[in-house]
Enzyme design. Structure first.
Site, PDB file in Angstrom:
ATOM      1  CB  THR A  20      -1.126   0.359   0.800  1.00 22.54           C
ATOM      2  OG1 THR A  20      -1.778  -1.211   1.039  1.00 22.54           O
ATOM      3  CG2 THR A  20      -2.166   1.160   1.246  1.00 22.54           C
ATOM      4  CE  LYS A 110       2.403   0.899  12.655  1.00 24.06           C
ATOM      5  NZ  LYS A 110       2.342   0.386  11.301  1.00 24.06           N
ATOM      6  CB  VAL A 137       4.498   8.902  13.899  1.00 19.38           C
ATOM      7  CG1 VAL A 137       3.286   8.944  15.175  1.00 19.38           C
ATOM      8  CG2 VAL A 137       5.604   7.811  14.716  1.00 19.38           C
ATOM      9  CE  LYS A 210       0.650   4.885  13.367  1.00 15.96           C
ATOM     10  NZ  LYS A 210      -0.403   4.403  13.355  1.00 15.96           N
TER      11      LYS A 210
END
Length: 432
Positions: A20, A110, A137, A210
């Site tokens: 993606t 992350k 993040v 995050k």
């Protein structure tokens, strides 16, 4: 219209991962090619893309792809590596190898930055290279760069963030529709907002990574991921959402960081009751947000789309443009390192308010007994609602005044032994 002059050098880019985020970044680099070239002063060419499965049908020529990921980070003609695979292995080794081979790195990883960020950023700094990770993040929301630059002069006293779009969508839908968790999770999966295995999101791992990264930047030392207290949202019930609404709150999965003392913080992830007048309360659906309080800047909030192909690609390409600008002027890398050794405070020393829902026997002096038990542990009650469930049973909802979590939990243990208490239904922390 002036024709753009051909750049004297072209930045050669290798991409690791073409899911993606990787495909979104590639598409943005192609669609906005001229504008990006003008902003950098150099052209940008993606010359090789690393993938794991060569059998998938893709729109690009097969010659663009390779399953030999090491060949990208070892290629002396590649200037910048975009690590968009996720996970620690093999991504961590590839990032380190790319840096040691003299390549700038942009990552959206992350988990890797939460676990190894300090070491990798120091490695990049020592090699006079860039390591940027804005996309790790908040997707397209600029959070990392403001903390590293515009807000660097502040002492950050507190941060609270809605950092996972899947959980925020689920909780928002539960509150708005009065639905059960399982129903909304299935709906989120059907719409593509939640994975088939939603563990990383609904159990709070994603948010923990995050908030660890943001706290590490804000406080200047790596926050160990094992020092972040974590709860997910599986236990949030329809009844809790309805009671929160009545009491003037909304339920959010928050990542929260409090400054406790020099080089000491408390970092936590859990469902939280947020007053409706707080800016975070109105952040709904798949949107993310970070609220922070600095000693000079005061209160700030950043909000936007926190995930998905386009927002995350925007952050990746923004970081790549930063790298390109540095390369265009022949400057050294601008990686900003942070240290290690941040100490974290346990959750049981937290002082806050609490929401509690329980089922009790509906008879005289029940409230007095409950209040007395709480009082024995220095917990005082601020608000209460009660409704009859059936003959002889009632449901009570309490809000407490601020108290130490250790004491609150001891009071719950004592209440569970009381004959008048049939069930401790649920409890949450409250951020006022």
């Amino acid at each position: 219209m002036t024709t753009l002059a051909a750049p004297s050098k072209t930045i050669r880019v290798g991409i690791l991962g073409f899911g993606t985020v990787g495909s979104g970044a590639y598409r943005m680099l192609q669609d906005n090619r001229q504008a990006i070239t003008e902003k950098i002063g150099l052209g940008v060419d993606v010359v090789k893309i690393g993938i794991r499965d060569a059998s998938k049908v893709r729109d690009l020529p097969a010659s663009m792809f390779t399953t030999d990921l090491n060949s990208i980070v070892d290629d002396p003609t590649i200037d910048v590596v975009l690590e968009l695979m996720g996970g620690v292995d093999p991504a961590g080794g590839l990032v380190e190898r790319a840096i040691r081979n003299g390549k700038h790195v942009v990552t959206a990883n992350k988990e890797l930055m939460a676990k190894s960020g300090s070491r990798l950023v120091h490695l990049a700094k020592d090699n006079r290279l860039d390591l940027h990770y804005e996309a790790a993040v908040g997707g397209g929301i600029p959070l990392v760069q403001p903390l590293k630059h515009q807000l660097a002069g502040n002492d950050v006293l507190k941060m609270m963030g809605i950092l996972n779009g899947t959980t925020n969508y689920i909780l928002s839908a539960m509150q708005q529709a009065g639905a059960h968790f399982e129903e909304v999770l299935a709906e989120a999966q059907a719409k593509g907002y939640a994975e088939a295995d939603p563990t990383n999101d609904v159990d709070g791992f994603d948010t923990a990574y995050k908030i660890s990264i943001l706290a590490s930047i804000a406080f200047g030392k790596q926050v160990p991921i094992e020092g972040v207290y974590r709860e997910g949202i599986r236990g949030v019930a329809k009844a809790d959402m309805l009671h929160a609404e009545t009491l003037g709150y909304t339920v959010k999965l928050l990542g929260v960081v409090d400054a406790v003392g020099p080089d000491r913080i408390r970092a936590r992830v859990h469902p939280t009751l947020v007053p409706k007048e707080h800016p975070l309360a109105s952040v709904s659906g798949v949107y993310n947000a970070l609220w922070l309080h600095g000693d000079f800047v005061g209160d700030l909030m950043f909000s936007g789309r926190g995930a998905g192909s386009d927002p995350t690609a925007s952050a990746v390409v923004g970081d790549l443009i930063d790298v390109g600008r540095t390369m265009a002027i022949g400057g050294a890398g601008s990686a900003i390192p942070y240290g290690t050794g941040m100490q974290t405070e346990p959750i049981d020393t937290l002082i806050t308010r609490y929401y509690l829902r329980m089922t009790v026997q509906d008879r005289p002096r029940v409230l007095g007994q409950i209040a007395m038990t709480f009082g024995e542990y220095d917990v005082s009650l601020a608000a209460m609602e009660m409704k009859t469930l059936d003959a002889g049973r009632g449901e009570i909802v309490f809000l407490t005044h601020p108290s130490i979590e250790r004491n609150f939990c001891l009071a719950l243990e004592a209440l569970e032994k009381e004959q008048i208490v049939e069930e401790i239904g649920n409890w949450f922390r409250v951020e006022d």
